[in-house]
Design an enzyme around this catalytic site. Structure first.
Site, mmCIF file in Angstrom:
data_model
loop_
_atom_site.group_PDB
_atom_site.id
_atom_site.type_symbol
_atom_site.label_atom_id
_atom_site.label_comp_id
_atom_site.label_asym_id
_atom_site.label_seq_id
_atom_site.Cartn_x
_atom_site.Cartn_y
_atom_site.Cartn_z
ATOM 1 N N LYS A 1 1.166 -1.090 0.203
ATOM 2 C CA LYS A 1 -0.191 0.148 -0.275
ATOM 3 C C LYS A 1 1.041 1.466 -0.046
ATOM 4 C CE LYS A 1 -3.685 -2.543 2.489
ATOM 5 N NZ LYS A 1 -4.587 -2.623 3.380
ATOM 6 N N GLN B 1 -3.792 -1.554 9.944
ATOM 7 C CA GLN B 1 -4.367 -2.557 9.490
ATOM 8 C C GLN B 1 -4.993 -3.199 10.539
ATOM 9 O OE1 GLN B 1 -3.588 -3.597 5.773
ATOM 10 N NE2 GLN B 1 -4.312 -5.294 6.554
ATOM 11 N N ASP C 1 -10.967 2.775 4.527
ATOM 12 C CA ASP C 1 -11.487 2.269 4.664
ATOM 13 C C ASP C 1 -12.957 1.689 4.520
ATOM 14 O OD1 ASP C 1 -9.236 -0.274 4.431
ATOM 15 O OD2 ASP C 1 -8.924 -0.233 6.283
#
Ligand code: NAD
Length: 295
Positions: free
Chosen positions: A55, A99, A122
């Protein structure tokens, strides 16, 4: 016998990343603004390390700024929440990604709810979930958004199609169902307690598998001509002690039956990171009151 087309997620993701990079360059030139993404990794889960590293690389390549916060596995929930507060308050940060999975002493839902919804790239915060279902301006979870882009590319308009999504996670299955409903599909959301899954699946013009069970979906479950999106990533023992990746769909069996299918790897996977970059760009524009580019 149907000729099965391969849906090339790698190429679609590369094109999306290029569109994000072009829009980011435009923002920098016009408004001297560089969207920035903070990635938070707690502990040393090897898969999470790989995700965060790729990422960060993709973020830099698209001309966005990436900041990484690596915390030890023993970090307490209170410590993580303090970092989230700091990132929420930092005007230079546009997107925050925590994460998952988190170590057992940390409640992921509490962390998600602590995020500023405007920075929740997200799309997991209840405000973004609510807006997705009620038709508001949301940040949408990256994997289902990527899957939707692939479906639009493969089929054009989706309205009226019978869509079956297998898997009801907050990360993939549920938002996927919301997106397909917003496209005017008739949506069935199936899961581990669904009765006669093969019969449900066979009704689908659009079949999305997001389960995490290697090759659960057999060729006989697929309606001839259906478009199949395989979200699953399952690691099986391969030749010479190496592992190999397979999806939730028996890919070889789907050939000659599905109208189109995403491969694993190279299907939905690459779209996820590209959509994260897109969300960071959108978050930056919306937070700063700038016109959001169509990407
Ligand atoms: P999850 O474990 O949170 O959810 C799995 C869902 O599948 C559950 O809703 C469960 O009810 C359902 N399920 C389990 N067994 C079933 C069965 N036998 N029949 C029908 N339904 C069943 O998983 P998730 O986070 O949604 O991920 C699903 C898969 O997608 C995993 O393989 C994961 O690695 C993959 N994934 C890929 C990406 C990507 O970028 N491509 C992103 C996220 C997840």
């Amino acid at each position: 016998m149907v000729e099965t087309r391969l849906i090339d997620g790698k190429a679609a993701a590369a094109a999306l990343r290029q569109r994000v990079a072009a829009a980011a360059a435009d923002l920098a030139a016009r408004y001297a603004t560089v969207p920035s993404l903070a990635a938070v990794l707690v502990g040393e889960d090897p898969a999470s390390e790989i995700y965060v590293r790729s990422k960060a690389k993709a973020t830099r390549e698209a001309g966005l700024a990436g900041i990484e916060h690596r915390l030890p596995a023993a970090t307490s929930e209170a410590e993580l929440l303090r970092l989230i507060d700091t990132l929420n308050a930092d005007p230079a940060i546009d997107g925050i990604l925590v994460q998952l999975p988190l170590p057992p002493q940390i409640n992921p839902q509490r962390v998600i709810e602590a995020l500023d919804p405007a920075k929740d790239v997200d799309g997991f915060h209840p405000r973004n979930v609510g807006r997705l279902w009620s038709g508001g301006e949301a940040l949408v979870p990256c994997t289902p958004w990527g899957a939707l882009l692939l479906l639009r590319q493969a089929m054009g308009a989706l309205a009226g199609a019978d869509a079956v999504v297998i898997g009801r996670s907050n990360i993939v299955g549920k938002p996927m169902a919301a997106l397909l409903l917003a496209e005017n599909c008739s949506v069935t959301l199936a899961h581990s307690k669904s009765r006669d899954l093969p019969a449900l699946a066979r009704r689908a013009d659009i079949l999305v598998a997001a389960v995490g069970r290697a090759e659960l979906v057999r060729g006989t479950w697929i309606k001839p001509g259906a478009v199949v999106i395989d979200v699953g990533i399952n690691r099986l023992p391969g030749e010479g002690g190496k592992s190999r990746l397979v999806g939730d769909v028996a890919f070889a069996e789907a050939q000659g039956i599905a109208g189109a299918i995403t491969p694993v790897p190279g299907g939905v996977g690459p779209m996820t990171i590209a959509c994260l970059l897109r969300n960071t760009l959108l978050a930056a524009c919306r937070r700063r009151g700038l016109p959001a580019p169509e990407v």
